[in-house]
Design an enzyme around this catalytic site. Structure first.
Site, PDB file in Angstrom:
ATOM      1  N   ASN A 151       0.880  -1.167   0.000  1.00 31.06           N
ATOM      2  CA  ASN A 151       0.000   0.000   0.000  1.00 31.06           C
ATOM      3  C   ASN A 151       0.916   1.216   0.000  1.00 31.06           C
ATOM      4  O   ASN A 151       1.485   1.557   1.027  1.00 31.06           O
ATOM      5  CB  ASN A 151      -0.893  -0.023   1.254  1.00 31.06           C
ATOM      6  CG  ASN A 151      -1.725   1.252   1.385  1.00 31.06           C
ATOM      7  OD1 ASN A 151      -1.751   2.081   0.481  1.00 31.06           O
ATOM      8  ND2 ASN A 151      -2.396   1.398   2.524  1.00 31.06           N
TER       9      ASN A 151
ATOM     10  N   LYS B 256       0.218   4.199  -0.219  1.00 26.82           N
ATOM     11  CA  LYS B 256      -0.410   5.395   0.357  1.00 26.82           C
ATOM     12  C   LYS B 256      -0.166   6.572  -0.601  1.00 26.82           C
ATOM     13  O   LYS B 256      -0.048   6.361  -1.807  1.00 26.82           O
ATOM     14  CB  LYS B 256       0.087   5.636   1.783  1.00 26.82           C
ATOM     15  CG  LYS B 256      -0.075   4.363   2.642  1.00 26.82           C
ATOM     16  CD  LYS B 256       0.046   4.569   4.105  1.00 26.82           C
ATOM     17  CE  LYS B 256      -0.178   3.253   4.827  1.00 26.82           C
ATOM     18  NZ  LYS B 256      -0.098   3.374   6.284  1.00 26.82           N
TER      19      LYS B 256
ATOM     20  N   HIS C 267      -9.551   1.326   4.908  1.00 24.28           N
ATOM     21  CA  HIS C 267      -8.273   1.518   5.609  1.00 24.28           C
ATOM     22  C   HIS C 267      -8.503   2.479   6.781  1.00 24.28           C
ATOM     23  O   HIS C 267      -9.303   3.410   6.684  1.00 24.28           O
ATOM     24  CB  HIS C 267      -7.226   2.084   4.635  1.00 24.28           C
ATOM     25  CG  HIS C 267      -5.847   2.048   5.220  1.00 24.28           C
ATOM     26  ND1 HIS C 267      -5.410   2.989   6.127  1.00 24.28           N
ATOM     27  CD2 HIS C 267      -4.832   1.163   5.070  1.00 24.28           C
ATOM     28  CE1 HIS C 267      -4.174   2.680   6.488  1.00 24.28           C
ATOM     29  NE2 HIS C 267      -3.795   1.576   5.872  1.00 24.28           N
TER      30      HIS C 267
ATOM     31  N   GLU D  51      -6.877   4.884   7.807  1.00 25.01           N
ATOM     32  CA  GLU D  51      -6.657   6.310   7.479  1.00 25.01           C
ATOM     33  C   GLU D  51      -7.893   6.888   6.796  1.00 25.01           C
ATOM     34  O   GLU D  51      -8.236   8.054   7.002  1.00 25.01           O
ATOM     35  CB  GLU D  51      -5.390   6.448   6.607  1.00 25.01           C
ATOM     36  CG  GLU D  51      -4.138   6.206   7.452  1.00 25.01           C
ATOM     37  CD  GLU D  51      -2.943   5.619   6.706  1.00 25.01           C
ATOM     38  OE1 GLU D  51      -2.921   5.651   5.467  1.00 25.01           O
ATOM     39  OE2 GLU D  51      -2.027   5.133   7.395  1.00 25.01           O
TER      40      GLU D  51
ATOM     41  N   GLU E 295      -5.395  -4.749  10.574  1.00 25.82           N
ATOM     42  CA  GLU E 295      -4.375  -3.722  10.790  1.00 25.82           C
ATOM     43  C   GLU E 295      -4.664  -2.990  12.090  1.00 25.82           C
ATOM     44  O   GLU E 295      -5.498  -2.070  12.112  1.00 25.82           O
ATOM     45  CB  GLU E 295      -4.392  -2.706   9.634  1.00 25.82           C
ATOM     46  CG  GLU E 295      -4.077  -3.290   8.283  1.00 25.82           C
ATOM     47  CD  GLU E 295      -3.484  -2.254   7.333  1.00 25.82           C
ATOM     48  OE1 GLU E 295      -2.465  -2.568   6.711  1.00 25.82           O
ATOM     49  OE2 GLU E 295      -4.024  -1.138   7.230  1.00 25.82           O
TER      50      GLU E 295
ATOM     51  N   GLY F 299       2.591   2.451  10.781  1.00 23.50           N
ATOM     52  CA  GLY F 299       3.560   3.536  10.623  1.00 23.50           C
ATOM     53  C   GLY F 299       4.250   3.944  11.908  1.00 23.50           C
ATOM     54  O   GLY F 299       4.884   4.992  11.977  1.00 23.50           O
TER      55      GLY F 299
ATOM     56  N   SER G 264       3.521  -2.010  10.341  1.00 21.19           N
ATOM     57  CA  SER G 264       4.970  -2.075  10.551  1.00 21.19           C
ATOM     58  C   SER G 264       5.574  -3.438  10.202  1.00 21.19           C
ATOM     59  O   SER G 264       6.493  -3.896  10.884  1.00 21.19           O
ATOM     60  CB  SER G 264       5.319  -1.664  11.993  1.00 21.19           C
ATOM     61  OG  SER G 264       4.921  -0.329  12.235  1.00 21.19           O
TER      62      SER G 264
HETATM   63  P1  13P Z   1       3.100   0.481   7.679  1.00 20.45           P
HETATM   64  O1  13P Z   1       3.593  -0.808   7.086  1.00 20.45           O
HETATM   65  O2  13P Z   1       3.834   1.691   7.158  1.00 20.45           O
HETATM   66  O3  13P Z   1       2.994   0.424   9.159  1.00 20.45           O
HETATM   67  O4  13P Z   1       1.590   0.690   7.129  1.00 20.45           O
HETATM   68  C1  13P Z   1       0.694  -0.366   7.243  1.00 20.45           C
HETATM   69  C2  13P Z   1      -0.531  -0.012   6.478  1.00 20.45           C
HETATM   70  O5  13P Z   1      -1.287   0.859   6.835  1.00 20.45           O
HETATM   71  C3  13P Z   1      -0.789  -0.784   5.246  1.00 20.45           C
HETATM   72  O6  13P Z   1      -2.060  -0.536   4.761  1.00 20.45           O
END
Ligand code: 13P
Length: 253
Positions: A9, A11, A95, A97, A167, A173, A212
């Site tokens: 992803n 982002k 997601h 976010e 997640e 992150g 992560s």
């Molecule tokens: P990270 O791997 O940067 O923690 O992000 C995970 C994520 O949100 C994947 O959709």
């Protein structure tokens, strides 16, 4: 036997030049992870570029969000049929976010999930609790609510055409990965909840972990019985890391 999936992803990262460098490097490593499923979920403007670079390779691609409506006066929206037009196999829905920053409710996520399926896309449905929710001991309640919103709209069989990504919001992150035991426990909970409605769907649905994930912790996570791969944020932007995570998802020789 579930074949593992590792999906990147990206982002809101990348540009034409860096995407090309990244994908070329991943493509040249791809022979070393040909027995698992690999995908990248790119920002909308780069789907055409990703399609051109990955077409005919074993690596699939997808988007990170989709509009719940099919077409019409929805300024800024990108519909599921449009994603299909660009060869997308996957689309991430729900997601954390999108839920937290863009205010997407469980109900909106369920409608997006339905729109994705209708267009022939495979939704990657994200679920997961915040740190406050984990500390309050309500992780299962939150994850169940997020799942139930989709099954009550689309039916449990619809999950058989999707991927579920657990997640934990506190692990995204932050560099804080859930321990393999913490992740496995929630994955097992998700599978058992689905099994209560449909054992066949529960046994075949891929439940991947995100938060992560790095090359260094991926093999241990993917070794757990209910963890069928990963949804990778930051590490999917680094070709060597992402390729190593894909290799960790290969079946044991
Ligand atoms: P990270 O791997 O940067 O923690 O992000 C995970 C994520 O949100 C994947 O959709």
């Amino acid at each position: 036997m579930r074949v593992k999936l590792v999906a990147g992803n990206w982002k809101m990262n990348g540009d034409l030049a860096s995407n090309q460098t990244l994908l070329n490097a991943v493509l040249s490593a791809a022979a070393s992870f040909s027995a698992m499923k690999c995908a990248v979920c790119a920002p909308f403007p780069y789907l055409s570029q990703v399609q051109q670079l990955l077409h005919g390779s074993g690596i699939a691609w997808g988007a990170q969000d989709v509009c719940q409506f099919e077409n019409g006066a929805y300024t800024g929206g990108v519909s599921a049929p449009m994603l299909k037009d660009f060869g997308c196999h996957y689309v991430i829905v729900g997601h954390s976010e999108r839920r937290a920053i863009f205010g997407e409710s469980d109900e909106i996520v369920a409608v997006k999930f339905e729109a994705a399926l209708k267009a022939g896309l495979t939704p990657i449905l994200c679920v997961g609790e915040t740190l406050t929710e984990r500390e309050a001991g309500i992780t299962e309640k939150i994850v169940a609510r997020q799942l139930d919103a989709v099954t009550s709209r689309c039916g449990v069989k619809a999950l058989g055409k999707a991927v579920i990504a657990y997640e934990p919001v506190w692990a995204i992150g932050t560099g804080k990965t859930a321990t393999t035991e913490q992740a496995q426990a929630v994955h097992a909970f998700i599978r058992s909840r689905i099994a209560a409605d449909d054992a066949a769907v529960a046994s075949m649905v891929l439940i991947i972990y995100g938060g992560s994930v790095k090359a260094a912790n991926s093999a241990q996570l993917f070794g757990m019985s209910d963890i069928d791969g990963g949804l990778i944020g930051g590490a999917s932007l680094v070709a060597d890391e992402f390729s190593a995570i894909c290799r960790a998802a290969q079946p044991a020789a």
